[in-house]
Design an enzyme around this catalytic site. Structure first.
Site, PDB file in Angstrom:
ATOM      1  CG  HIS A  73      30.524  40.053  42.409  1.00  0.00           C
ATOM      2  ND1 HIS A  73      29.587  40.984  42.033  1.00  0.00           N
ATOM      3  CD2 HIS A  73      31.675  40.758  42.601  1.00  0.00           C
ATOM      4  CE1 HIS A  73      30.139  42.185  41.979  1.00  0.00           C
ATOM      5  NE2 HIS A  73      31.409  42.083  42.335  1.00  0.00           N
ATOM      6  CG  ASN A 146      29.995  46.543  40.626  1.00  0.00           C
ATOM      7  OD1 ASN A 146      29.799  45.330  40.458  1.00  0.00           O
ATOM      8  ND2 ASN A 146      31.019  47.009  41.321  1.00  0.00           N
ATOM      9  CG  HIS A 337      39.311  37.915  31.937  1.00  0.00           C
ATOM     10  ND1 HIS A 337      39.853  38.845  32.795  1.00  0.00           N
ATOM     11  CD2 HIS A 337      40.266  37.656  31.006  1.00  0.00           C
ATOM     12  CE1 HIS A 337      41.089  39.127  32.388  1.00  0.00           C
ATOM     13  NE2 HIS A 337      41.351  38.430  31.313  1.00  0.00           N
TER      14      HIS A 337
HETATM   15 FE1  HDD Z   1      35.422  42.266  40.408  1.00  0.00          FE
HETATM   16  C1  HDD Z   1      33.965  39.225  40.310  1.00  0.00           C
HETATM   17  C2  HDD Z   1      32.615  43.700  39.095  1.00  0.00           C
HETATM   18  C3  HDD Z   1      36.752  45.380  40.983  1.00  0.00           C
HETATM   19  C4  HDD Z   1      38.348  40.846  41.265  1.00  0.00           C
HETATM   20  N1  HDD Z   1      33.625  41.585  39.823  1.00  0.00           N
HETATM   21  C5  HDD Z   1      33.203  40.297  39.865  1.00  0.00           C
HETATM   22  C6  HDD Z   1      31.867  40.207  39.367  1.00  0.00           C
HETATM   23  C7  HDD Z   1      31.480  41.472  39.028  1.00  0.00           C
HETATM   24  C8  HDD Z   1      32.607  42.335  39.314  1.00  0.00           C
HETATM   25  C9  HDD Z   1      30.142  41.890  38.467  1.00  0.00           C
HETATM   26  C10 HDD Z   1      31.028  38.935  39.288  1.00  0.00           C
HETATM   27  C11 HDD Z   1      31.114  38.304  37.941  1.00  0.00           C
HETATM   28  C12 HDD Z   1      30.208  37.101  37.889  1.00  0.00           C
HETATM   29  O1  HDD Z   1      28.994  37.290  37.975  1.00  0.00           O
HETATM   30  O2  HDD Z   1      30.738  35.994  37.798  1.00  0.00           O
HETATM   31  N2  HDD Z   1      34.782  44.158  40.164  1.00  0.00           N
HETATM   32  C13 HDD Z   1      33.635  44.525  39.510  1.00  0.00           C
HETATM   33  C14 HDD Z   1      33.648  45.954  39.300  1.00  0.00           C
HETATM   34  C15 HDD Z   1      34.785  46.435  39.857  1.00  0.00           C
HETATM   35  C16 HDD Z   1      35.510  45.292  40.380  1.00  0.00           C
HETATM   36  C17 HDD Z   1      32.563  46.744  38.581  1.00  0.00           C
HETATM   37  C18 HDD Z   1      35.262  47.836  39.901  1.00  0.00           C
HETATM   38  C19 HDD Z   1      35.377  48.556  38.830  1.00  0.00           C
HETATM   39  N3  HDD Z   1      37.213  42.978  41.037  1.00  0.00           N
HETATM   40  C20 HDD Z   1      37.566  44.299  41.176  1.00  0.00           C
HETATM   41  C21 HDD Z   1      38.980  44.377  41.532  1.00  0.00           C
HETATM   42  C22 HDD Z   1      39.434  43.090  41.596  1.00  0.00           C
HETATM   43  C23 HDD Z   1      38.308  42.230  41.287  1.00  0.00           C
HETATM   44  C24 HDD Z   1      39.746  45.666  41.766  1.00  0.00           C
HETATM   45  C25 HDD Z   1      40.810  42.567  41.911  1.00  0.00           C
HETATM   46  C26 HDD Z   1      41.897  43.116  41.491  1.00  0.00           C
HETATM   47  N4  HDD Z   1      36.027  40.361  40.798  1.00  0.00           N
HETATM   48  C27 HDD Z   1      37.293  40.013  41.083  1.00  0.00           C
HETATM   49  C28 HDD Z   1      37.485  38.518  41.163  1.00  0.00           C
HETATM   50  C29 HDD Z   1      36.056  37.984  40.856  1.00  0.00           C
HETATM   51  C30 HDD Z   1      35.265  39.263  40.653  1.00  0.00           C
HETATM   52  C31 HDD Z   1      38.128  38.053  42.443  1.00  0.00           C
HETATM   53  C32 HDD Z   1      35.449  37.009  41.844  1.00  0.00           C
HETATM   54  C33 HDD Z   1      34.770  35.964  41.034  1.00  0.00           C
HETATM   55  C34 HDD Z   1      35.218  36.186  39.684  1.00  0.00           C
HETATM   56  O3  HDD Z   1      36.037  37.276  39.636  1.00  0.00           O
HETATM   57  O4  HDD Z   1      34.940  35.518  38.718  1.00  0.00           O
HETATM   58  O5  HDD Z   1      38.378  38.102  40.181  1.00  0.00           O
END
Ligand code: HDD
Length: 680
Positions: A73, A146, A337
């Site tokens: 993202h 999402n 978060h």
């Molecule tokens: Fe995630 C970012 C949505 C599964 C780990 N995620 C992130 C963002 C969105 C989502 C919208 C961007 C937030 C922003 O605009 O700053 N993610 C989802 C959805 C998931 C999902 C709807 C499934 C239900 N994500 C998911 C899993 C993991 C992560 C299974 C790890 C275990 N996601 C992250 C992250 C991020 C992230 C690595 C990257 C940047 C951030 O968090 O701030 O922690």
């Protein structure tokens, strides 16, 4: 109506805003600077001196301007707004911001693509992130969703593998922001739980027309808990008031080059012109005792809850009414978060949700450089923050006093834990009984029935788009073996997909599909039934010297009256002169704009104007491209020649081709958006 809650975040941010207009230039120490173009040198042609603190400070700050982009993202765009419930949700949850329809809660939303780098294009085929931070009086509540209601995998431990597979391949860092490459499809076929999400990913949902025209989903299963301690499982939905609409693939690819900022520009401009995007919040609720009442596991994030079985209750509306002042300070530094909850909202045992609860805070530590990112203005809670956490990089709070521990006697035990009655968060006391195992429940083993449900729910046009997306993505693979594996895997969803894909990529057609007869469909999954509105649809009016002024003025009044945006495209910028000597300013030329940036095209009436347009090859090409993307094409009086030159028949016109200055019919056609009957 405003209230103290609605403005609480804006007022807090105001304390941090800096307006440089009319000020004197200073260093970061507040020292006024007398000159900012020349470094301090030993002689006019001599070396720069070490003592030039102004040069050193300016350069050092510049050298460190970038922070790590989000691992997923990375490319996103944000907006401020507010949320207001339609009714009290007291029966289901004690969450304060869902109790009183007169209370507006400030929000910040960040929309994003998932795979691409921060500088990638907006219109790539991808899932879109839809993350909302509610600045409630009980602390921040983050709904991190999402635009697709399910996910690729069932357990968070596989997330790094999934992401590695769709990111550019490590040996050559190709391709950018795309899943049409071997490692992704290798992962998909080796992990068949991806089947359902792949169907969504290859559907029109993955190329939205606008952030304002896509749904949002919390995806994971959460809990609502009311003040009596009664719990419901809940899934969250955002429903756009403008309906759910998409680009077509050829258009999306061209836009990625012509206007890589297409979605952010659309959001920014809509908010600037007062066309505030609105999304209704919906919830699907399942009673705690009905946890096992369905033929799918409600904790499995690759499953949706069909709306026919568990209806979506619309409970409030979010309005986005303000663009950020500074994209880095707000949109880039915002940290979501899904562990940020308020009393009345709790978690389920969904194994992806559980893993996500670790990842989001962890990732901010390296991205935002330490544990104090909650103090950044965009992340600050409007509820007061008091605890014994101290120090760390970039600490801003100046905690007074001798005490930084709990329990204490020196400060009467303050800050003191709050009772539940006093707003203290108490986790839902779910009874858990099990052995420690690295395993997945049997109830997660069905990978295909909802992929089939999704396919069955598509219109013929939507199915065609999915098949073409398969043919594109899998056609780009180098490995014949992986191509065959995709064909074989999706024979489990529909034999037609497997057959048409196999033919397109030169793979073997499987003997038969493996799909049970009479499998169900769900009306809410197709976009074709979505609301269609003319509002903020953009029409390019092609015009040149000699156009009919009266007709043009009427057209503009009629279209804008219907909420449609009108922009004039001509050979040159400046103004064009009508047949009776009136002037109209030109917004774009055939070089600076392209049909893909508009929802429809209209040729202004007036014989001389049309003759002038015909003199350039660009106007017919502009028109034809719009037509080939199934958009509405209109023509004023005497403008048919241009349609003919473009190869668009004017006798017996196709759907969405409106000749004869019929503004009403044109508005109806624009509202319809695409005219699929033109597919041959
Ligand atoms: Fe995630 C970012 C949505 C599964 C780990 N995620 C992130 C963002 C969105 C989502 C919208 C961007 C937030 C922003 O605009 O700053 N993610 C989802 C959805 C998931 C999902 C709807 C499934 C239900 N994500 C998911 C899993 C993991 C992560 C299974 C790890 C275990 N996601 C992250 C992250 C991020 C992230 C690595 C990257 C940047 C951030 O968090 O701030 O922690």
């Amino acid at each position: 109506m405003t209230n103290k809650h609605e403005n609480s975040k804006d007022q807090q941010l105001e304390a941090y805003r800096v307006d440089d207009a009319g000020t004197k230039l200073t260093t970061n120490q507040g020292l006024r600077v007398s000159e900012d173009e020349h470094s301090l040198k030993a002689g006019e042609r001599g070396p720069t001196l070490m003592e030039d603190f102004h040069f050193r400070e300016k350069m050092t700050h510049f050298d460190h301007e970038r922070i790590p982009e989000r691992i997923v993202h990375a490319r996103g765009y944000g907006a401020h707004g507010y949320f207001q419930p339609y009714e009290s949700m007291k029966e289901y949850t004690s969450a304060g911001f869902l109790q009183d329809p007169s209370i507006k809660t400030p929000v910040f939303v960040r929309f994003s693509t998932v795979a691409g780098s921060r500088g990638s294009a907006d219109t790539v085929r991808d899932v879109r992130g839809f993350a909302t931070k509610f600045y409630t009086e009980e602390g921040n509540y983050d709904l991190v969703g999402n635009n697709i209601p399910v996910f690729f995998i069932q357990d968070a431990i596989k997330f790094p593998d999934l992401v590695h597979s769709f990111k550019p391949e490590p040996h050559n860092e190709i391709p950018q922001a795309q899943t049409a490459h071997d490692t992704f499809w290798d992962f998909v076929t080796a992990n068949t739980e991806t089947a359902h999400m792949i169907m969504w990913h290859l559907s029109d949902r993955a190329i939205p027309r606008s952030y304002r025209m896509m749904e949002g989903f919390g995806v994971n299963t959460f809990r609502f808990v009311n003040e009596l301690g009664k719990s419901h499982f809940v899934k969250f939905h955002w429903k756009p008031k403008l309906g759910v609409h998409s680009l077509v693939w050829d258009e999306a690819q061209k836009l990625a080059g012509k206007d890589p900022d297409f979605h952010r520009r659309d959001l920014y401009e809509a908010i600037e012109m007062g066309e505030y995007p609105e999304f209704e919040l919906g919830v699907q609720l399942i009673k705690e005792e009905d946890e096992f009442a369905f033929d799918f596991d409600i904790l499995d994030p690759t499953k949706l809850w069909p709306e026919e079985i568990i209806p979506v209750k619309i409970i409030g509306k979010m309005t986005l009414d303000r663009n950020p002042d500074n994209v880095f300070a707000e949109t880039e530094q915002v940290a979501f978060h899904l562990g940020n909850v308020v009393p009345g909202i709790d978690f389920s045992n969904d194994p992806m949700l559980q893993g996500r609860l670790f990842s989001y805070t962890d990732t901010q530590l390296s991205r935002l450089g330490g544990p104090n990112f909650h103090e950044l203005p965009i992340n600050r809670s409007v509820a007061p923050v008091h605890n014994n956490q101290r120090d760390g990089m970039h600490r801003m709070a100046i905690n007074k006093g001798q005490v930084s521990y709990h329990k204490n006697g020196l400060q009467a035990n303050a800050p003191e834990p709050a009772s539940e009655k006093d707003g203290g968060y108490v986790h839902y006391q779910e009874k858990v009984d099990g052995r420690k195992v690295r395993a997945r429940s049997e109830s997660f083993k069905d990978h295909y029935s909802q992929a089939i449900l999704f396919w069955n729910s598509m219109t013929e046009v939507e199915k065609q788009h999915i098949i073409e997306a398969f043919q594109f993505e899998v056609g780009k693979l180098k490995s014949k073996e992986i191509q065959q594996r995709v064909v074989d895997m999706f024979a489990n969803v529909d034999f037609r997909i497997a057959k048409e894909l196999a033919l397109a990529v030169g793979a073997s057609v499987p003997e038969t599909g493996n799909v049970p007869d009479g499998s169900p469909a769900s009306a809410s999954l197709s976009q074709e039934t979505s609301v269609k509105l003319p509002n903020t649809r953009k029409v390019a009016v092609l015009a040149d010297h000699g156009f009919d002024y009266a007709e043009f003025t009427q057209l503009k009044a009629d279209l804008t009256g219907a909420g449609i945006l009108v922009e004039v495209v001509s050979k040159n910028l400046g103004a064009i002169l009508s047949s009776n000597g009136e002037e109209v300013p030109v917004d774009h030329t055939f070089l600076t704009a392209d049909s893909v940036q508009f929802d429809a095209v209209y040729v202004a009436g007036g014989k001389d104007g049309v003759t002038n347009l015909l003199a350039s090859k660009k106007a017919p090409a502009f028109l034809l491209e719009a037509y080939s993307h199934f958009k509405s094409v209109g023509a004023g009086t005497d403008a048919l020649d241009l349609l003919t030159a473009a190869g668009i028949t004017s006798q017996d016109p196709a759907e969405g081709v409106i000749a004869g200055a019929d503004h009403k019919a044109f508005i109806q056609a624009v509202t319809q958006a695409r005219h699929w009957s033109r597919i041959v």
